[in-house]
Design a protein around this motif. Structure first.
Motif, PDB file in Angstrom:
ATOM      1  N   THR A 129       0.843  -1.198   0.000  1.00  0.00           N
ATOM      2  CA  THR A 129       0.000   0.000   0.000  1.00  0.00           C
ATOM      3  C   THR A 129       0.874   1.241   0.000  1.00  0.00           C
ATOM      4  OG1 THR A 129      -0.096  -0.079   2.426  1.00  0.00           O
ATOM      5  CG2 THR A 129      -1.891  -1.145   1.203  1.00  0.00           C
ATOM      6  N   PHE A 130       0.264   2.354  -0.392  1.00  0.00           N
ATOM      7  CA  PHE A 130       1.002   3.623  -0.424  1.00  0.00           C
ATOM      8  C   PHE A 130       0.867   4.295   0.938  1.00  0.00           C
ATOM      9  CE2 PHE A 130       1.770   8.071  -1.367  1.00  0.00           C
ATOM     10  CZ  PHE A 130       2.854   7.990  -2.224  1.00  0.00           C
ATOM     11  N   GLY A 131       2.000   4.386   1.640  1.00  0.00           N
ATOM     12  CA  GLY A 131       1.968   4.946   2.988  1.00  0.00           C
ATOM     13  C   GLY A 131       2.945   6.093   3.163  1.00  0.00           C
ATOM     14  N   ARG A 132       3.216   6.429   4.422  1.00  0.00           N
ATOM     15  CA  ARG A 132       4.088   7.563   4.738  1.00  0.00           C
ATOM     16  C   ARG A 132       5.500   7.348   4.201  1.00  0.00           C
ATOM     17  NH1 ARG A 132       4.574   8.797  10.936  1.00  0.00           N
ATOM     18  NH2 ARG A 132       2.310   8.949  10.625  1.00  0.00           N
ATOM     19  N   LYS A 133       6.004   6.129   4.371  1.00  0.00           N
ATOM     20  CA  LYS A 133       7.363   5.838   3.912  1.00  0.00           C
ATOM     21  C   LYS A 133       7.497   6.091   2.409  1.00  0.00           C
ATOM     22  CE  LYS A 133       8.164   1.630   2.947  1.00  0.00           C
ATOM     23  NZ  LYS A 133       8.398   0.166   2.998  1.00  0.00           N
ATOM     24  N   GLU A 134       6.536   5.590   1.636  1.00  0.00           N
ATOM     25  CA  GLU A 134       6.571   5.752   0.189  1.00  0.00           C
ATOM     26  C   GLU A 134       6.448   7.218  -0.211  1.00  0.00           C
ATOM     27  OE1 GLU A 134       5.731   1.680   1.205  1.00  0.00           O
ATOM     28  OE2 GLU A 134       4.699   3.521   1.786  1.00  0.00           O
ATOM     29  N   VAL A 294      15.825   6.113   3.797  1.00  0.00           N
ATOM     30  CA  VAL A 294      14.441   5.982   4.289  1.00  0.00           C
ATOM     31  C   VAL A 294      13.864   4.616   3.922  1.00  0.00           C
ATOM     32  CG1 VAL A 294      12.081   6.801   3.915  1.00  0.00           C
ATOM     33  CG2 VAL A 294      13.904   8.436   4.345  1.00  0.00           C
ATOM     34  N   LEU A 295      14.068   4.213   2.678  1.00  0.00           N
ATOM     35  CA  LEU A 295      13.533   2.933   2.224  1.00  0.00           C
ATOM     36  C   LEU A 295      14.218   1.765   2.923  1.00  0.00           C
ATOM     37  CD1 LEU A 295      13.090   3.581  -1.605  1.00  0.00           C
ATOM     38  CD2 LEU A 295      11.319   3.458   0.137  1.00  0.00           C
ATOM     39  N   SER A 296      15.485   1.929   3.275  1.00  0.00           N
ATOM     40  CA  SER A 296      16.223   0.843   3.927  1.00  0.00           C
ATOM     41  C   SER A 296      15.860   0.724   5.405  1.00  0.00           C
ATOM     42  CB  SER A 296      17.734   1.067   3.792  1.00  0.00           C
ATOM     43  OG  SER A 296      18.125   1.073   2.436  1.00  0.00           O
ATOM     44  N   ILE A 297      15.824   1.863   6.106  1.00  0.00           N
ATOM     45  CA  ILE A 297      15.572   1.853   7.548  1.00  0.00           C
ATOM     46  C   ILE A 297      14.127   1.503   7.855  1.00  0.00           C
ATOM     47  CG2 ILE A 297      15.428   3.308   9.601  1.00  0.00           C
ATOM     48  CD1 ILE A 297      17.861   4.794   8.654  1.00  0.00           C
ATOM     49  N   MET A 298      13.196   2.055   7.064  1.00  0.00           N
ATOM     50  CA  MET A 298      11.766   1.889   7.374  1.00  0.00           C
ATOM     51  C   MET A 298      11.156   0.688   6.663  1.00  0.00           C
ATOM     52  SD  MET A 298      10.608   5.880   7.141  1.00  0.00           S
ATOM     53  CE  MET A 298       8.957   5.558   7.760  1.00  0.00           C
ATOM     54  N   LYS A 299      11.996  -0.139   6.043  1.00  0.00           N
ATOM     55  CA  LYS A 299      11.491  -1.272   5.284  1.00  0.00           C
ATOM     56  C   LYS A 299      10.800  -2.281   6.204  1.00  0.00           C
ATOM     57  CE  LYS A 299      13.017  -4.098   1.413  1.00  0.00           C
ATOM     58  NZ  LYS A 299      14.185  -4.477   0.598  1.00  0.00           N
ATOM     59  N   LYS A 300       9.621  -2.730   5.797  1.00  0.00           N
ATOM     60  CA  LYS A 300       8.872  -3.691   6.598  1.00  0.00           C
ATOM     61  C   LYS A 300       9.543  -5.051   6.493  1.00  0.00           C
ATOM     62  CE  LYS A 300       4.459  -1.336   5.970  1.00  0.00           C
ATOM     63  NZ  LYS A 300       3.084  -1.457   5.450  1.00  0.00           N
TER      64      LYS A 300
END
Length: 300
Positions: A129-134, A294-300
């Motif tokens: 889904t499109f969220g804050r991280k994206e 951001v994409l690396s740290i906040m990755k699910k």
């Protein structure tokens, strides 16, 4: 037995060295295009063939004849051919074309926009889904790209338009290159898949520009040294070290440390090739690297 902390340090070393080789390899390729006047299609074909053979050789040494088993599976064989041409060859050719028309630092950073296209694909296919991280990542990418390419002035492009087009195509190719082979990699292993993909991509391009169509009499000593550096260190060892680091680190950790690549490309371009960068361009660099973080740290 080796302690867990020691294994992690080995992983850190491998990914940092591998990413550094990638970054410097891009700058070396720029020198070869601008000073030795190598043609992009010839260079990419030879680079892929030699690197592919070396990686398959390493896989054969470590795995034995199993390296050839992938060709016994018809579906996997078709997929590896598709990946070799539309993944490996596409990402290498577009990236090198962007370097040849512009410079290694900008080409590397534009290619790092690949995750944004991956986000669009994963959202459209409802994988995520499109969220804050994206949203944060896309904003950083857009702002960073604008500043990198214009130095803060809309009417003042710092890079030729053709280099920008190839750079964005490189990012799109990188998205396909990353998403398509997931099942192939899981079943057959990275060395096998990428080694064969490189060889297939190189052979395919050879039909357009045969590797033997080159005049080596015009090559200087520096040309020979930098050519082999770009292939051995900037391609084969860079990939091997990065993949091997995943035996010691989590993928998001390796991805985060991989941001050293554009930093090395930028540093060597400025120091060695004396490529000028404005203040706002450097801010753009920081934004694009922050997007990866951001994409690396906040990755699910």
């Amino acid at each position: 037995m080796m302690q867990h902390s020691q294994k992690r340090w080995i992983g850190y070393f491998l990914v940092i060295i591998g990413a550094s080789f990638w970054g410097v390899g891009g700058t070396v390729s720029q020198w070869l295009f601008q000073h030795a006047h190598l043609e992009v299609s010839w260079f990419v074909a030879v680079r892929l063939i030699i690197s592919g053979v070396l990686l398959i050789g390493i896989a054969f040494i470590t795995q034995g004849p199993k390296v050839f088993v992938i060709w016994w599976d018809k579906r996997a064989a078709v997929q590896i051919v598709i990946y070799g041409i539309f993944g490996m060859l596409a990402v290498q050719y577009t990236f090198m074309s962007s370097i040849s028309y512009g410079n290694a630092a900008v080409a590397t950073l534009l290619q790092y926009l690949g995750p944004i296209f991956m986000i669009f694909y994963l959202v459209l296919t409802k994988v995520t889904t499109f969220g804050r991280k994206e949203a944060i990542a896309i904003i950083l990418a857009l702002v960073g790209s604008f500043l990198l390419l214009t130095n803060g002035q809309i009417s003042n492009l710092q890079v030729p338009k053709v280099a920008i087009v190839w750079g964005f195509l490189s990012a799109i190719a990188l998205a396909f290159y990353t998403i398509y082979p997931v099942r192939l990699l899981a079943r057959w292993g990275s060395l096998n898949v990428v080694g064969w993909a490189m060889l297939i991509g190189g052979i395919a391009l050879s039909f357009i520009h045969p590797p033997w169509h080159v005049d080596l009499t015009t090559w200087t000593f520096n040309t020979h040294v930098l050519f082999w550096f770009a292939i051995i260190f900037g391609t084969m060892l860079a990939f091997w070290f990065y993949i091997d680091s995943l035996n010691y680190l989590y993928p998001h950790e390796a991805g985060l440390l991989g941001t050293i690549e554009p930093l090395m490309a930028l540093l060597t371009s400025i120091v060695w090739l004396q490529i000028g960068f404005g203040l706002w361009q450097l801010v753009g660099v920081i934004c694009i690297i922050a997007m990866v973080v951001v994409l690396s740290i906040m990755k699910k």
